[in-house]
Design a protein around this motif. Structure first.
Motif, PDB file in Angstrom:
ATOM      1  N   TYR A  41      47.049 -67.648  23.080  1.00  0.00           N
ATOM      2  CA  TYR A  41      46.912 -68.373  21.883  1.00  0.00           C
ATOM      3  C   TYR A  41      45.761 -67.817  20.777  1.00  0.00           C
ATOM      4  N   LEU A  42      44.869 -66.899  21.391  1.00  0.00           N
ATOM      5  CA  LEU A  42      44.151 -66.120  20.434  1.00  0.00           C
ATOM      6  C   LEU A  42      44.635 -64.761  19.873  1.00  0.00           C
ATOM      7  N   GLY A  43      45.951 -64.576  20.487  1.00  0.00           N
ATOM      8  CA  GLY A  43      46.562 -63.328  19.994  1.00  0.00           C
ATOM      9  C   GLY A  43      45.793 -62.051  20.406  1.00  0.00           C
ATOM     10  N   LEU A  44      44.919 -61.868  21.665  1.00  0.00           N
ATOM     11  CA  LEU A  44      44.197 -60.940  22.185  1.00  0.00           C
ATOM     12  C   LEU A  44      44.956 -59.993  23.186  1.00  0.00           C
ATOM     13  N   SER A  45      46.164 -60.224  23.613  1.00  0.00           N
ATOM     14  CA  SER A  45      46.798 -59.525  24.544  1.00  0.00           C
ATOM     15  C   SER A  45      47.089 -58.070  24.315  1.00  0.00           C
ATOM     16  N   ARG A  46      47.135 -57.892  23.260  1.00  0.00           N
ATOM     17  CA  ARG A  46      47.258 -56.158  22.724  1.00  0.00           C
ATOM     18  C   ARG A  46      46.164 -55.724  21.885  1.00  0.00           C
ATOM     19  N   ASP A  47      45.078 -56.552  22.089  1.00  0.00           N
ATOM     20  CA  ASP A  47      43.739 -56.127  21.143  1.00  0.00           C
ATOM     21  C   ASP A  47      43.115 -54.773  21.831  1.00  0.00           C
ATOM     22  N   ARG A 287      41.208 -71.357  13.872  1.00  0.00           N
ATOM     23  CA  ARG A 287      42.692 -70.780  13.255  1.00  0.00           C
ATOM     24  C   ARG A 287      43.791 -71.106  14.160  1.00  0.00           C
ATOM     25  N   ALA A 288      43.611 -71.188  15.675  1.00  0.00           N
ATOM     26  CA  ALA A 288      44.678 -71.600  16.436  1.00  0.00           C
ATOM     27  C   ALA A 288      45.039 -73.218  15.993  1.00  0.00           C
ATOM     28  N   ARG A 289      43.998 -74.009  16.075  1.00  0.00           N
ATOM     29  CA  ARG A 289      44.218 -75.286  15.957  1.00  0.00           C
ATOM     30  C   ARG A 289      44.870 -75.275  14.505  1.00  0.00           C
ATOM     31  N   GLU A 305      60.781 -84.640  16.339  1.00  0.00           N
ATOM     32  CA  GLU A 305      59.811 -85.481  17.046  1.00  0.00           C
ATOM     33  C   GLU A 305      58.912 -84.475  17.558  1.00  0.00           C
ATOM     34  N   SER A 306      57.501 -84.611  17.239  1.00  0.00           N
ATOM     35  CA  SER A 306      56.455 -83.808  17.832  1.00  0.00           C
ATOM     36  C   SER A 306      55.308 -84.853  18.336  1.00  0.00           C
ATOM     37  N   SER A 307      54.020 -84.235  18.544  1.00  0.00           N
ATOM     38  CA  SER A 307      53.132 -84.976  18.782  1.00  0.00           C
ATOM     39  C   SER A 307      51.792 -84.226  18.005  1.00  0.00           C
ATOM     40  N   VAL A 308      50.668 -85.200  17.728  1.00  0.00           N
ATOM     41  CA  VAL A 308      49.549 -84.573  17.180  1.00  0.00           C
ATOM     42  C   VAL A 308      48.778 -83.531  18.098  1.00  0.00           C
ATOM     43  N   PRO A 309      48.650 -82.233  17.708  1.00  0.00           N
ATOM     44  CA  PRO A 309      47.982 -81.395  18.887  1.00  0.00           C
ATOM     45  C   PRO A 309      46.696 -81.430  18.743  1.00  0.00           C
ATOM     46  N   ASP A 310      46.132 -81.435  19.989  1.00  0.00           N
ATOM     47  CA  ASP A 310      44.424 -81.307  20.307  1.00  0.00           C
ATOM     48  C   ASP A 310      44.166 -79.871  20.458  1.00  0.00           C
ATOM     49  N   ALA A 311      45.174 -79.030  20.903  1.00  0.00           N
ATOM     50  CA  ALA A 311      44.726 -77.605  21.021  1.00  0.00           C
ATOM     51  C   ALA A 311      45.840 -76.836  20.417  1.00  0.00           C
ATOM     52  N   ALA A 312      46.217 -75.690  20.875  1.00  0.00           N
ATOM     53  CA  ALA A 312      47.438 -74.903  20.465  1.00  0.00           C
ATOM     54  C   ALA A 312      48.808 -75.152  20.732  1.00  0.00           C
ATOM     55  N   VAL A 313      49.082 -76.258  21.837  1.00  0.00           N
ATOM     56  CA  VAL A 313      50.557 -76.748  22.257  1.00  0.00           C
ATOM     57  C   VAL A 313      51.076 -77.568  21.378  1.00  0.00           C
ATOM     58  N   ARG A 354      58.609 -76.195  23.689  1.00  0.00           N
ATOM     59  CA  ARG A 354      57.228 -75.978  23.592  1.00  0.00           C
ATOM     60  C   ARG A 354      56.869 -74.717  22.751  1.00  0.00           C
ATOM     61  N   ILE A 355      56.139 -74.877  21.633  1.00  0.00           N
ATOM     62  CA  ILE A 355      55.720 -73.888  20.759  1.00  0.00           C
ATOM     63  C   ILE A 355      54.431 -73.662  20.535  1.00  0.00           C
ATOM     64  N   THR A 356      53.803 -72.632  20.791  1.00  0.00           N
ATOM     65  CA  THR A 356      52.482 -72.208  20.886  1.00  0.00           C
ATOM     66  C   THR A 356      52.047 -71.614  19.648  1.00  0.00           C
ATOM     67  N   ALA A 357      50.790 -72.174  19.269  1.00  0.00           N
ATOM     68  CA  ALA A 357      50.227 -71.617  17.914  1.00  0.00           C
ATOM     69  C   ALA A 357      49.325 -70.433  18.241  1.00  0.00           C
ATOM     70  N   ARG A 358      49.492 -69.247  17.755  1.00  0.00           N
ATOM     71  CA  ARG A 358      48.584 -68.187  17.929  1.00  0.00           C
ATOM     72  C   ARG A 358      47.486 -68.145  16.893  1.00  0.00           C
ATOM     73  N   ALA A 359      46.309 -67.859  17.071  1.00  0.00           N
ATOM     74  CA  ALA A 359      45.403 -67.648  16.079  1.00  0.00           C
ATOM     75  C   ALA A 359      45.877 -66.546  15.008  1.00  0.00           C
ATOM     76  N   SER A 360      46.538 -65.624  15.491  1.00  0.00           N
ATOM     77  CA  SER A 360      47.154 -64.576  14.727  1.00  0.00           C
ATOM     78  C   SER A 360      48.504 -64.914  14.035  1.00  0.00           C
TER      79      SER A 360
END
Length: 382
Positions: A41-47, A287-289, A305-313, A354-360
């Motif tokens: 979610y925060l785009g840190l896996s290659r940091d 930024r992720a939200r 159709e989607s839903s209002v996101p409370d996080a990054a999903v 299922r689409i996930t929003a990265r901060a990056s």
């Protein structure tokens, strides 16, 4: 009778229903596709800071923890991570496990047992479902986010002890549990509240401290948190956070802690480095939200159709399993890697991307998603 014949026939039935799962090894760059499927979610896996943290830990401690945490598998890094995770989320104490799945199994099964009622939300993660099954407690499934049903179950129970168990952010719909109300009910009826912060840690609350923190529940003695290190912290492993009595009980009797090898040094080093990054970069959760909200707007602009996101999903509902499969294929053709969730992961008729929003995520990648979802809408939208 050939026992493999039954397995082959079951596999054929799943194939016809669009429910086959396949492992698809990817390259380091996600095969050139824009990553909108991972839980990074925060785009840190290659940091580089996390990579260096992992390498430094391996150089000091080697590649494995060498044993269970009660024998040789607790290093100074384990103790540091236990303390830092607890401090970050506002809990009194913590205990790292080798996966978030085992953290849930350990917490729910150890804190309940015969003579206990466990109330679990209908769409909780599979690890919570399995924990309930292993608990030997009486389990009651509450309709999704239905606090009235939880109250009735607590009020009418014959058992002395009870646990209310919920995801903080639900892993497919991306919505937030009504944690403050659940805690009020749990306290009123003498129950523990167990919250799985897997999809909230790093995304929800100040500095990404989680949904319990954002709901004002941090440090409450009757609240137990479980979490994973494999999403926002871009590592691997899990943890349980809570009152000292909770952690002491898990150390003494938690089977998924006692009989499992401790978390490996590389994962510990990466997770500790991720906490450093998050604490020094308070803009990442917001930024992720924000990117999640942008994804919803893109989907809705194409009539999906989607839903209002409370996080990054962010789910994009396409109906039947085959429609979701085709939608994921179209996205890949458009240069996008998205998740494809089908029964039993979701109810019949609610298969989704299922689409996930990265901060990056950047504007170029969001533009690519706009084009991809436009193609999905034209081809398979219900």
């Amino acid at each position: 009778m050939n026992p493999l014949k039954r397995l082959r026939e079951d596999t054929e039935r799943r194939e016809l229903a669009g429910l086959r799962r396949r492992l698809r090894p990817r390259s380091a760059d996600h095969d050139g596709l824009i990553d909108l499927a991972s839980n990074d979610y925060l785009g840190l896996s290659r940091d580089p800071r996390l990579i260096e943290g992992a390498v430094r830990a391996v150089r000091e401690y080697g590649t494995g923890s060498t044993g269970s945490r009660l024998v040789t598998g607790t290093t100074r890094l384990h103790a540091e991570l236990d303390e830092r995770l607890a401090a970050f989320c506002g809990a009194a104490a913590g205990l790292a496990f080798s996966s978030g799945y085992l953290a849930n199994l350990g917490a729910v099964a150890t804190l309940s047992g015969p003579g206990t009622l466990v109330i679990s939300d209908q769409v909780n993660h599979a690890s919570i479902v399995d924990a309930c099954r292993l608990s030997r407690a009486r389990v009651q499934i509450a309709p999704h986010r239905d606090t009235a049903a939880v109250e009735r179950a607590l009020r009418d129970r014959p058992e002395e002890h009870a646990l209310v168990v919920t995801d903080a952010v639900f892993s497919v719909d991306g919505d937030l549990a009504p944690l403050a109300e659940l805690h009020r009910l749990a306290r009123e009826h003498g129950a523990l509240l167990v919250i799985d912060e897997a999809h909230a840690l790093g995304v929800v609350g100040e500095y990404g401290r989680g949904a319990a923190w954002a709901s004002g529940l941090a440090g409450e003695p009757d609240v137990v948190l479980t979490l994973t290190l494999s999403k926002s912290l871009a590592s691997q492993g899990g943890a349980v956070l809570g009152a000292p009595e909770v952690i002491e009980t898990l150390i003494d009797t938690g089977r998924t802690m006692i009989f499992d090898t401790g978390l490996n040094p590389a994962a510990l080093g990466a997770a500790l480095a991720a906490l450093d990054v998050i604490e020094s970069s308070p803009e990442l959760p917001a930024r992720a939200r924000s990117n999640a909200r942008a994804i919803v707007k893109i989907a809705e602009s194409h009539g999906l159709e989607s839903s209002v996101p409370d996080a990054a999903v962010v789910p994009v509902f396409l109906g039947e399993a085959r429609a979701a499969l085709r939608g994921a294929e179209i996205c890949a053709e458009q240069g996008l890697k998205v998740g494809c969730f089908r029964p039993p992961s979701v109810p019949e008729g609610r298969a989704c991307l299922r689409i996930t929003a990265r901060a990056s995520l950047n504007e170029v990648e969001l533009t690519g998603l706009d084009q991809g979802l436009g193609a999905v809408a034209q081809a398979v939208a219900p």
